[in-house]
Scaffold this active site. Sequence first.
Site, mmCIF file in Angstrom:
data_model
loop_
_atom_site.group_PDB
_atom_site.id
_atom_site.type_symbol
_atom_site.label_atom_id
_atom_site.label_comp_id
_atom_site.label_asym_id
_atom_site.label_seq_id
_atom_site.Cartn_x
_atom_site.Cartn_y
_atom_site.Cartn_z
ATOM 1 C CB SER A 62 -0.860 0.004 1.148
ATOM 2 O OG SER A 62 -2.076 -0.138 0.993
ATOM 3 C CE LYS B 280 -9.932 1.823 0.902
ATOM 4 N NZ LYS B 280 -8.480 1.537 0.605
#
Length: 393
Positions: free
Chosen positions: A213, A331
């Site tokens: 990430s 998201k």
Amino acid sequence: MNRFREGLLECTSIQCLPARNMPAPTAKGLILLCRPGFETECAAEADSLTRQAGLFGSARPKSGEGIVHFIFDELFDWQQAAQALPFTAFVFARQRSIWVERVDELPQQDRATPIIETIRKLGLKFARLDVETADTNEAKTLSGFLKRFVPHIERALHAQKLLRDNMPELPTLHLFFKDSSRVDIGVSLADDASPWPMGIARLRMPHEAPSRSTLKLAEAFQALMTEEERVAALRAGLYAVDLGAAPGGWSYQFAQRGLHVFAVDNGPIAPSLMANGMVEHIRADGFNWRAPRKQVEWLVCDMVEQPSRIAQLVADWVATGRARRSIFNLKLPMKKRFEELRRCCQQIDARFKLHGDSYVLRIRHLYHDREEVTAYLAKTLASPAEQEKPKRR
Ligand SMILES: C[S@@+](CC[C@H](N)C(=O)[O-])C[C@H]1O[C@@H](n2cnc3c(N)ncnc32)[C@H](O)[C@@H]1O
């Protein structure tokens, strides 16, 4: 010049350009490269941006192709199209160029000659050449052909003085290959395209970072901020809050630059990251936790939550001045992703308008993003007169 122009909420209009000696190549449409699976969003966004700009057209996106050809209803001057539809206004297009020509049925023995001939007729010279394909497995089969072809076409463009490496103000030439027999020619203004060919950020994975990430935030710093902003905001001694920090890939990006990090997550943070003393792990709910300082430089947020909740939370931190700037992920749902994103933008807009504040919001579907998009948000300075007015929060 600020290379960013925000999309989604902003209305742009075409500016008239002074006539030039060369015949301006006409724009047929846009070549938009995106993550495979996001063609519908890419086309919906192009439709929305072109409408705002008064340039109408359409696309027939096919899922999995990784490219959208958006075709204008009529031909436009390519520079007008480029100025009305700057790269930074797009979220879902990793790369966008103004589509000016297509050359079909390239002869196997000599593909370069008809391509060079078509480019010559454009009457333009270029600073940079990007040879592009879609980011698909099918397109990967072209790698052998491109390895041979790219140095060959570069030599030919230099020989014809069409490529001038020492004149960075010139446009970029994009050659998009669907297969080895057909090329779409695109152009973009200097500094008005992704700095990475095909919009694919090639970043080195730091072996000591706790998660992959970390590349997302590293890419966001490059893709969403100016050099000036990076210098001002990524300085040792500043403070960052990382909501949803575990195992620590984003915190790592700050800590290794010497920023202090409050890493908020009930999950474990990698011990290797805690070792350098720059990171304080706080086991708390990111929606309720408050920093022990009046203001921090950064709020970053990678919590997996409904995008509208994140948009609200981040807008609150930045609008109230608890954080000077933020990078966060939204998201997106499986369906209506473009609509959901627009809703989040409207929410942020409404939060800032509450007190008449200005802000900058830049969003991209980064190469390292999957089902999410990454955004940069900062309050912009009010005029001196406005700064003097007292404000209630
Ligand atoms: C995608 S991971 C973050 C990865 C991290 N950015 C990195 O680079 O290593 C999402 C994290 O959000 C945390 N999270 C989800 N909801 C949260 C909440 N309400 N408060 C704090 N953390 C939360 C989860 O525990 C999880 O560790």
